[in-house]
Design a protein around this motif. Structure first.
Motif, short mmCIF file in Angstrom:
data_model
loop_
_atom_site.label_atom_id
_atom_site.label_comp_id
_atom_site.label_asym_id
_atom_site.label_seq_id
_atom_site.Cartn_x
_atom_site.Cartn_y
_atom_site.Cartn_z
N MET A 114 0.85 -1.37 -0.05
CA MET A 114 0.04 0.06 0.04
C MET A 114 0.69 1.29 0.21
SD MET A 114 -3.08 -1.24 -0.34
CE MET A 114 -3.85 0.35 -0.01
N GLY A 115 2.17 1.19 0.27
CA GLY A 115 2.91 2.42 0.31
C GLY A 115 4.24 1.79 0.29
N SER A 116 5.28 2.83 0.25
CA SER A 116 6.72 2.55 0.00
C SER A 116 7.55 2.62 1.35
CB SER A 116 7.39 3.56 -0.61
OG SER A 116 7.09 4.92 -0.17
N CYS A 117 8.35 1.86 1.67
CA CYS A 117 9.21 1.50 2.90
C CYS A 117 10.38 2.86 3.05
CB CYS A 117 9.67 -0.01 2.79
SG CYS A 117 10.65 -0.08 4.35
N ALA A 118 10.43 3.24 4.11
CA ALA A 118 11.32 4.20 4.42
C ALA A 118 12.75 3.67 5.24
CB ALA A 118 10.82 5.50 5.22
N ILE A 137 -12.46 1.57 -0.83
CA ILE A 137 -13.24 1.78 -1.97
C ILE A 137 -12.45 2.29 -3.23
CG2 ILE A 137 -15.27 3.26 -2.14
CD1 ILE A 137 -16.01 1.25 0.01
N PRO A 138 -13.11 2.01 -4.42
CA PRO A 138 -12.25 2.43 -5.33
C PRO A 138 -12.65 3.82 -5.70
CG PRO A 138 -13.91 0.77 -6.04
CD PRO A 138 -13.74 0.82 -4.45
N GLU A 139 -11.94 4.58 -6.10
CA GLU A 139 -12.28 5.98 -6.62
C GLU A 139 -12.69 6.27 -8.00
OE1 GLU A 139 -8.86 8.23 -5.07
OE2 GLU A 139 -10.04 8.50 -2.95
N ILE A 140 -12.26 5.34 -8.85
CA ILE A 140 -12.24 5.31 -10.22
C ILE A 140 -12.94 3.94 -10.61
CG2 ILE A 140 -10.67 6.80 -10.82
CD1 ILE A 140 -8.89 4.72 -11.66
N SER A 141 -13.69 3.64 -11.87
CA SER A 141 -13.93 2.43 -12.30
C SER A 141 -12.85 1.50 -12.71
CB SER A 141 -14.66 2.62 -13.42
OG SER A 141 -15.96 3.32 -13.08
N ASN A 142 -12.77 0.43 -12.62
CA ASN A 142 -11.61 -0.35 -13.04
C ASN A 142 -10.21 -0.11 -12.44
OD1 ASN A 142 -13.43 -1.98 -14.67
ND2 ASN A 142 -13.13 -0.29 -16.23
N PRO A 143 -10.00 0.14 -11.17
CA PRO A 143 -8.91 0.43 -10.48
C PRO A 143 -7.64 -0.68 -10.85
CG PRO A 143 -10.30 -0.31 -8.83
CD PRO A 143 -11.09 -0.48 -10.06
N THR A 144 -6.29 -0.16 -10.89
CA THR A 144 -5.29 -0.94 -11.11
C THR A 144 -4.32 -0.63 -10.29
OG1 THR A 144 -4.29 0.42 -12.95
CG2 THR A 144 -5.78 -1.11 -13.74
N TYR A 145 -4.31 0.40 -9.48
CA TYR A 145 -3.18 0.75 -8.47
C TYR A 145 -3.81 0.85 -7.09
CZ TYR A 145 -0.37 1.78 -12.66
OH TYR A 145 0.32 1.59 -13.57
N ALA A 146 -3.13 0.51 -6.14
CA ALA A 146 -3.69 0.67 -4.78
C ALA A 146 -4.01 2.10 -4.66
CB ALA A 146 -2.61 0.01 -3.75
N SER A 147 -3.14 3.22 -4.99
CA SER A 147 -3.30 4.44 -4.78
C SER A 147 -4.75 5.24 -5.34
CB SER A 147 -2.41 5.42 -5.37
OG SER A 147 -2.36 5.27 -6.65
N VAL A 148 -5.45 4.36 -5.92
CA VAL A 148 -6.69 4.90 -6.41
C VAL A 148 -7.94 4.28 -5.51
CG1 VAL A 148 -6.01 5.34 -8.64
CG2 VAL A 148 -7.09 3.21 -8.16
N PHE A 149 -7.53 3.75 -4.25
CA PHE A 149 -8.54 3.34 -3.51
C PHE A 149 -8.66 4.09 -2.06
CE2 PHE A 149 -7.81 -0.67 -5.61
CZ PHE A 149 -9.00 -1.20 -5.84
N ARG A 150 -9.73 4.33 -1.54
CA ARG A 150 -9.97 5.26 -0.47
C ARG A 150 -10.46 4.31 0.72
NH1 ARG A 150 -14.87 8.45 1.10
NH2 ARG A 150 -15.61 7.46 -1.00
#
Length: 153
Positions: free
Chosen positions: A1-5, A78-91
């Protein structure tokens, strides 16, 4: 879901210690045991018509029944767009139990009484009895004063 620091930026203790702090008595009031009155006030301030938690129970059930306390939440994406392909487009949405909501209400109520001690009066957003319009009026007055002093003949 994110990047590691590799490392996390630490808290600047000098800045924290030089800022406003709560009085010791106020701090103790925030951590005292929760009273039955606080639970009742929090419980009855939750609308019975609100959506139930992921456990299927709404506030009406808790107002009339005894239920074992649980402090868990279900996270739903919850997907913010139709047909999401990346985790960043989910809320992410957290579905909490009523017990969790009661705890949050109690803590919020306690903090409302003391937050003014550590938040500057110039910070009006989300502060009880403060309005952002006050800062707009202050800025307008400052600009008018500057113009009168420096620009007007």
């Amino acid at each position: 879901m994110g990047s590691c620091a590799d490392n996390l930026q630490g808290v600047d203790l000098i800045v924290i210690r030089s800022g406003p702090t709560l009085k010791p008595a106020t701090g103790r009031a925030l951590i005292m045991s929760v009273t039955l009155l606080e639970i009742d006030q929090a419980m009855f301030s939750i609308d019975g018509d609100k959506a139930p938690g992921f456990d299927g129970f709404n506030a009406v059930f808790f107002k009339s029944q005894l239920y074992p306390q649980v402090n868990i939440a279900s996270i739903t994406l919850i997907p913010e767009i139709s047909n999401p392909t990346y985790a960043s487009v989910f809320r992410p949405i957290a579905c909490c139990t009523i017990v969790y909501k009661i705890i949050v209400k109690i803590l919020t109520h306690r903090m409302q009484d003391v937050i003014g001690e550590v938040i500057n009066t110039a910070q009006p957003s989300f502060m009880p009895k403060r309005h952002i319009a006050e800062n707009i009026l202050l800025a307008t007055d400052l600009i008018k004063g500057y113009i009168r002093k420096n620009i007007s003949p």
